[in-house]
Motif scaffolding. Structure first.
Motif, PDB file in Angstrom:
ATOM      1  N   ILE A   1       0.839  -1.206   0.000  1.00 12.68           N
ATOM      2  CA  ILE A   1       0.000   0.000   0.000  1.00 12.68           C
ATOM      3  C   ILE A   1       0.874   1.256   0.000  1.00 12.68           C
ATOM      4  O   ILE A   1       0.639   2.176  -0.784  1.00 12.68           O
ATOM      5  N   THR A   2       1.901   1.281   0.845  1.00 10.08           N
ATOM      6  CA  THR A   2       2.728   2.491   0.896  1.00 10.08           C
ATOM      7  C   THR A   2       3.497   2.664  -0.426  1.00 10.08           C
ATOM      8  O   THR A   2       3.597   3.786  -0.936  1.00 10.08           O
ATOM      9  N   GLY A   3       3.984   1.564  -0.995  1.00 11.46           N
ATOM     10  CA  GLY A   3       4.677   1.672  -2.292  1.00 11.46           C
ATOM     11  C   GLY A   3       3.732   2.115  -3.388  1.00 11.46           C
ATOM     12  O   GLY A   3       4.057   3.003  -4.198  1.00 11.46           O
ATOM     13  N   ALA A   4       2.547   1.524  -3.428  1.00 13.91           N
ATOM     14  CA  ALA A   4       1.583   1.865  -4.482  1.00 13.91           C
ATOM     15  C   ALA A   4       1.090   3.312  -4.330  1.00 13.91           C
ATOM     16  O   ALA A   4       0.760   3.974  -5.314  1.00 13.91           O
ATOM     17  N   MET A   5       1.058   3.807  -3.064  1.00 13.22           N
ATOM     18  CA  MET A   5       0.629   5.197  -2.856  1.00 13.22           C
ATOM     19  C   MET A   5       1.659   6.185  -3.429  1.00 13.22           C
ATOM     20  O   MET A   5       1.308   7.255  -3.913  1.00 13.22           O
ATOM     21  N   VAL A   6       2.948   5.800  -3.361  1.00 13.61           N
ATOM     22  CA  VAL A   6       3.976   6.641  -3.992  1.00 13.61           C
ATOM     23  C   VAL A   6       3.753   6.649  -5.510  1.00 13.61           C
ATOM     24  O   VAL A   6       3.783   7.698  -6.161  1.00 13.61           O
ATOM     25  N   ASP A   7       3.479   5.460  -6.073  1.00 11.58           N
ATOM     26  CA  ASP A   7       3.190   5.380  -7.511  1.00 11.58           C
ATOM     27  C   ASP A   7       1.964   6.249  -7.837  1.00 11.58           C
ATOM     28  O   ASP A   7       1.926   6.938  -8.864  1.00 11.58           O
ATOM     29  N   TYR A   8       0.983   6.201  -6.956  1.00 12.61           N
ATOM     30  CA  TYR A   8      -0.266   6.953  -7.134  1.00 12.61           C
ATOM     31  C   TYR A   8       0.039   8.450  -7.187  1.00 12.61           C
ATOM     32  O   TYR A   8      -0.421   9.177  -8.084  1.00 12.61           O
ATOM     33  N   GLN A   9       0.858   8.914  -6.214  1.00 17.18           N
ATOM     34  CA  GLN A   9       1.239  10.341  -6.192  1.00 17.18           C
ATOM     35  C   GLN A   9       1.897  10.734  -7.511  1.00 17.18           C
ATOM     36  O   GLN A   9       1.758  11.859  -7.975  1.00 17.18           O
ATOM     37  N   ASN A  10       2.627   9.779  -8.111  1.00 17.48           N
ATOM     38  CA  ASN A  10       3.365  10.060  -9.340  1.00 17.48           C
ATOM     39  C   ASN A  10       2.558   9.782 -10.600  1.00 17.48           C
ATOM     40  O   ASN A  10       3.107   9.706 -11.702  1.00 17.48           O
ATOM     41  N   GLY A  11       1.257   9.552 -10.443  1.00 17.42           N
ATOM     42  CA  GLY A  11       0.385   9.473 -11.623  1.00 17.42           C
ATOM     43  C   GLY A  11       0.083   8.076 -12.129  1.00 17.42           C
ATOM     44  O   GLY A  11      -0.574   7.925 -13.159  1.00 17.42           O
ATOM     45  N   ALA A  12       0.534   7.027 -11.387  1.00 20.33           N
ATOM     46  CA  ALA A  12       0.351   5.668 -11.903  1.00 20.33           C
ATOM     47  C   ALA A  12      -1.117   5.258 -12.034  1.00 20.33           C
ATOM     48  O   ALA A  12      -1.442   4.367 -12.815  1.00 20.33           O
ATOM     49  N   MET A  13      -2.002   5.858 -11.255  1.00 21.81           N
ATOM     50  CA  MET A  13      -3.415   5.439 -11.277  1.00 21.81           C
ATOM     51  C   MET A  13      -4.266   6.370 -12.144  1.00 21.81           C
ATOM     52  O   MET A  13      -5.488   6.221 -12.192  1.00 21.81           O
ATOM     53  N   SER A  14      -3.658   7.325 -12.806  1.00 26.92           N
ATOM     54  CA  SER A  14      -4.436   8.376 -13.484  1.00 26.92           C
ATOM     55  C   SER A  14      -5.122   7.856 -14.749  1.00 26.92           C
ATOM     56  O   SER A  14      -4.827   6.762 -15.227  1.00 26.92           O
ATOM     57  N   GLY A  15      -6.014   8.681 -15.268  1.00 27.42           N
ATOM     58  CA  GLY A  15      -6.701   8.348 -16.518  1.00 27.42           C
ATOM     59  C   GLY A  15      -8.069   7.739 -16.274  1.00 27.42           C
ATOM     60  O   GLY A  15      -8.357   7.236 -15.194  1.00 27.42           O
ATOM     61  N   ALA A  16      -8.906   7.860 -17.284  1.00 26.66           N
ATOM     62  CA  ALA A  16     -10.228   7.215 -17.261  1.00 26.66           C
ATOM     63  C   ALA A  16     -10.441   6.604 -18.641  1.00 26.66           C
ATOM     64  O   ALA A  16      -9.968   7.139 -19.639  1.00 26.66           O
ATOM     65  N   ASP A  17     -11.131   5.473 -18.676  1.00 27.23           N
ATOM     66  CA  ASP A  17     -11.397   4.820 -19.960  1.00 27.23           C
ATOM     67  C   ASP A  17     -12.845   4.354 -19.963  1.00 27.23           C
ATOM     68  O   ASP A  17     -13.506   4.358 -18.923  1.00 27.23           O
ATOM     69  N   ASN A  18     -13.317   3.973 -21.146  1.00 24.18           N
ATOM     70  CA  ASN A  18     -14.693   3.445 -21.209  1.00 24.18           C
ATOM     71  C   ASN A  18     -14.686   1.963 -21.598  1.00 24.18           C
ATOM     72  O   ASN A  18     -15.602   1.473 -22.251  1.00 24.18           O
ATOM     73  N   ASN A  19     -13.631   1.253 -21.167  1.00 21.02           N
ATOM     74  CA  ASN A  19     -13.506  -0.146 -21.590  1.00 21.02           C
ATOM     75  C   ASN A  19     -14.616  -1.036 -21.029  1.00 21.02           C
ATOM     76  O   ASN A  19     -15.036  -1.985 -21.689  1.00 21.02           O
ATOM     77  N   ILE A  20     -15.077  -0.732 -19.831  1.00 23.45           N
ATOM     78  CA  ILE A  20     -16.154  -1.565 -19.271  1.00 23.45           C
ATOM     79  C   ILE A  20     -17.425  -1.394 -20.102  1.00 23.45           C
ATOM     80  O   ILE A  20     -18.109  -2.370 -20.437  1.00 23.45           O
TER      81      ILE A  20
END
Ligand SMILES: NC(=O)c1ccc[n+]([C@@H]2O[C@H](COP(=O)([O-])OP(=O)(O)OC[C@H]3O[C@@H](n4cnc5c(N)ncnc54)[C@H](OP(=O)(O)O)[C@@H]3O)[C@@H](O)[C@H]2O)c1
Length: 299
Positions: free
Chosen positions: A253-272
């Motif tokens: 969680i702490t590692g992924a939160m650093v990735d999150y701060q750096n934009g790793a989770m960004s974007g939206a798609d309409n794939n669903i």
């Protein structure tokens, strides 16, 4: 009658978990015969039997228990939790799929899969994708962003019930996605994988946002003030430990939160929506659907 010409079932692993449960339900709704792989029998597995799935018990870390689960299935959803052993589990799953002639694997990866990540789970997820790519099987990787189920996780919920959305994500953005919506997409892929073999599909909700906006949307949906708190990472790690998150989970969680701060989770798609004909739900829609729990109201 089965929805497929060969009448073979699909295998859903992690079937008592959030995306697995939804995948079982949605696959049955599409007319697929479903075999659900569970870690142990309990009330959650009984609920799957009640829905109409064939429940089998097995362990990703013991290939001899995977073999009877996979025998005679046409496609499988691979979903290992955030815990040590993902690469081991992936290799076992791929090997048994080859032995039993399972054609297609739909792999639950993660948006922050990255060999350089500070999260051991994100690093292992990246390597597991590569192992599946070598395997020669027909593979589809799914890279979901933050799950909306985060709002309910045991280290989040008590604070949220007190009006605090606490996550060390800084200005990071995402378009969080519900397991329920992922289940619809996964079921559609298990039924008709053909056009998607060899692809990596991001999965998200419909609206990208920062966490100030998420708190505002939650406030509106839940009818009370929710404020965003961005704690220092060490403080958050201490909170996770105190709440009972195991060490591997804290590291992820702490590692992924650093990735999150750096934009790793960004974007939206309409794939669903592309896969199922219906868009994924928003933060507000999810919060309204789970308002009693998120507000701490017992009925
Ligand atoms: N949460 C997020 O925001 C997020 C974002 C992107 C990607 N992901 C990915 O989502 C995946 C987790 O999906 P999820 O949340 O749907 O799963 P989940 O709710 O954590 O459930 C995992 C399931 O796996 C079962 N399981 C655990 N160990 C097992 C073993 N050794 N053998 C057989 N079954 C076992 C568990 O059963 P028991 O409970 O009985 O052990 C449970 O049913 C992870 O790979 C994670 O990287 C999560």
């Amino acid at each position: 009658m089965s929805a497929t010409a060969d009448g073979k079932p699909v295998l859903v692993s992690g079937a008592t978990g959030d995306t697995g449960r939804a995948t079982v339900r949605e696959s049955l709704a599409l007319g697929l015969d479903v075999r659900a792989l569970v870690h142990k029998t309990d009330a959650r597995s009984q609920a799957l039997t009640g829905l109409g799935a064939e429940v089998v018990v097995g362990d990703f870390l013991d290939p001899n228990t995977l073999r009877p689960a996979m025998e005679g299935t046409r496609a499988a959803y691979l979903c290992y939790p955030v815990s040590p052993g993902l690469i081991h589990a992936t290799v076992n799953f791929a090997q048994v799929a080859k032995e039993t002639g399972v054609q297609t694997l739909v792999n639950c990866s993660q948006r922050s899969a990255n060999r350089e990540s500070a999260s051991p789970s994100s690093r292992d997820t990246f390597i597991s994708e590569r192992v599946l790519d070598w395997s020669g099987l027909d593979v589809i990787h799914l890279r979901p962003t933050l799950f909306l189920e985060w709002l309910q996780y045991f280290w989040m919920l008590p604070k949220l019930q007190r009006g605090i959305l606490s996550m060390p994500v800084g200005k990071g953005t995402s378009s969080p996605v519900a397991a329920e919506d992922q289940g619809r997409a996964i079921a559609a892929l298990l039924l008709h994988p053909e056009k998607h073999i060899g692809t990596t599909i991001p999965l998200s909700g419909p609206v990208e946002m920062g966490h100030e906006q998420m708190a505002a949307e939650l406030s509106e949906a839940l009818g009370r003030k929710i404020v965003f708190e961005n704690p220092p990472m060490e403080e958050y790690a201490a909170h996770l430990k105190e709440a009972g998150v195991p060490p591997y989970g804290v590291a992820h969680i702490t590692g992924a939160m650093v990735d999150y701060q750096n934009g790793a989770m960004s974007g939206a798609d309409n794939n669903i929506e592309e896969l199922t004909g219906r868009r994924s739900m928003t933060v507000g829609e999810y919060a309204r659907a789970h308002a009693d729990l998120l507000n701490g109201v017992s009925r």
